[in-house]
Scaffold this active site. Sequence first.
Site, PDB file in Angstrom:
ATOM      1  N   GLU A 257       0.677  -1.308  -0.117  1.00 38.14           N
ATOM      2  CA  GLU A 257       0.002  -0.142  -0.100  1.00 38.14           C
ATOM      3  C   GLU A 257       0.902   1.183  -0.075  1.00 38.14           C
ATOM      4  O   GLU A 257       1.861   1.307   0.619  1.00 38.14           O
ATOM      5  CB  GLU A 257      -1.020   0.023   1.132  1.00 38.14           C
ATOM      6  CG  GLU A 257      -2.041  -1.137   1.300  1.00 38.14           C
ATOM      7  CD  GLU A 257      -2.944  -0.956   0.186  1.00 38.14           C
ATOM      8  OE1 GLU A 257      -3.187  -0.169  -0.299  1.00 38.14           O
ATOM      9  OE2 GLU A 257      -3.743  -2.179  -0.155  1.00 38.14           O
TER      10      GLU A 257
ATOM     11  N   ARG B  68     -17.952  -0.900   6.307  1.00 36.09           N
ATOM     12  CA  ARG B  68     -19.035  -1.412   5.738  1.00 36.09           C
ATOM     13  C   ARG B  68     -19.478  -2.751   6.347  1.00 36.09           C
ATOM     14  O   ARG B  68     -20.583  -3.202   6.273  1.00 36.09           O
ATOM     15  CB  ARG B  68     -18.490  -2.031   4.075  1.00 36.09           C
ATOM     16  CG  ARG B  68     -17.568  -2.982   4.005  1.00 36.09           C
ATOM     17  CD  ARG B  68     -17.047  -3.405   2.605  1.00 36.09           C
ATOM     18  NE  ARG B  68     -16.638  -4.465   2.388  1.00 36.09           N
ATOM     19  CZ  ARG B  68     -16.494  -5.591   2.518  1.00 36.09           C
ATOM     20  NH1 ARG B  68     -17.489  -6.127   3.017  1.00 36.09           N
ATOM     21  NH2 ARG B  68     -15.505  -6.537   2.416  1.00 36.09           N
TER      22      ARG B  68
ATOM     23  N   CYS C 103      -7.774  -2.702   8.284  1.00 37.98           N
ATOM     24  CA  CYS C 103      -6.360  -2.577   7.787  1.00 37.98           C
ATOM     25  C   CYS C 103      -5.901  -1.326   7.648  1.00 37.98           C
ATOM     26  O   CYS C 103      -4.726  -0.955   8.267  1.00 37.98           O
ATOM     27  CB  CYS C 103      -6.437  -3.357   6.327  1.00 37.98           C
ATOM     28  SG  CYS C 103      -6.719  -5.057   6.212  1.00 37.98           S
TER      29      CYS C 103
ATOM     30  N   HIS D  65      -1.241  -5.714   1.472  1.00 40.03           N
ATOM     31  CA  HIS D  65      -2.525  -6.599   1.230  1.00 40.03           C
ATOM     32  C   HIS D  65      -2.161  -8.016   0.365  1.00 40.03           C
ATOM     33  O   HIS D  65      -1.290  -8.035  -0.456  1.00 40.03           O
ATOM     34  CB  HIS D  65      -3.720  -6.080   0.689  1.00 40.03           C
ATOM     35  CG  HIS D  65      -4.547  -5.164   1.500  1.00 40.03           C
ATOM     36  ND1 HIS D  65      -4.734  -3.959   1.649  1.00 40.03           N
ATOM     37  CD2 HIS D  65      -5.150  -5.685   2.574  1.00 40.03           C
ATOM     38  CE1 HIS D  65      -5.535  -3.728   2.506  1.00 40.03           C
ATOM     39  NE2 HIS D  65      -5.716  -4.436   3.072  1.00 40.03           N
TER      40      HIS D  65
END
Length: 215
Positions: free
Chosen positions: A81, A91, A144, A168
């Site tokens: 990332e 979510r 994360c 990831h």
Amino acid sequence: MKKKVLLTGFDPFGGESVNPAWEAVKRLHGETARDISIAAEKIPTVFGKSADVLEKAIEKHQPDIIICTGQAGGRPHITPERIAINIDDARIADNEGMMPIDENIAQDGPAAYWSTLPIKRIVQTLKHNGIPASVSNSAGTFVCNHLFYRLMHHLALSSSGARGGFIHIPYLPEQTIDKKEPSLSLDVIVEALRIAALTAASHETDIREQGGSLD
């Protein structure tokens, strides 16, 4: 001088029975290569608590490099990332039922932090070794990203000089039996994280991907 790399992986979440992040990093715990030692710690998939556990692990191991890892179901590549953003916007609920919406991670923190890992060199080295990899420009807004941001905020306030970031990883094959999603074998993920750890410890961050905050 020997360098220390701390790898972290989350416990399972979202109804999964395993998390490839923890399954991979625990295999690397205790490895030493090129005067680089690797330690691994398990992190709860919980807002707030995840970062508290990470900070205790940093205090325990005193690493030069910290690489947090997490599952990104649906991605086909190993994805370092580039950036962590100062927002929690879940979510789904975390493993303790918390589901923050549009909440700042650090009220006194900048809008975002760059990774201080050599992310493009890591991707290049992974590809050279036949492992699919690409830079990601979004770590999401779940735990994360929360952990990634809290890591970089902690390092920004520290005088340790340690560098850090987040990677990831895809699902394991056994997680995709009932899904139309890509996966990578555990052996490939383990090797990818081994390469990432050794690359990060052996190379400084390139000027084009240097760390810091974004106000």
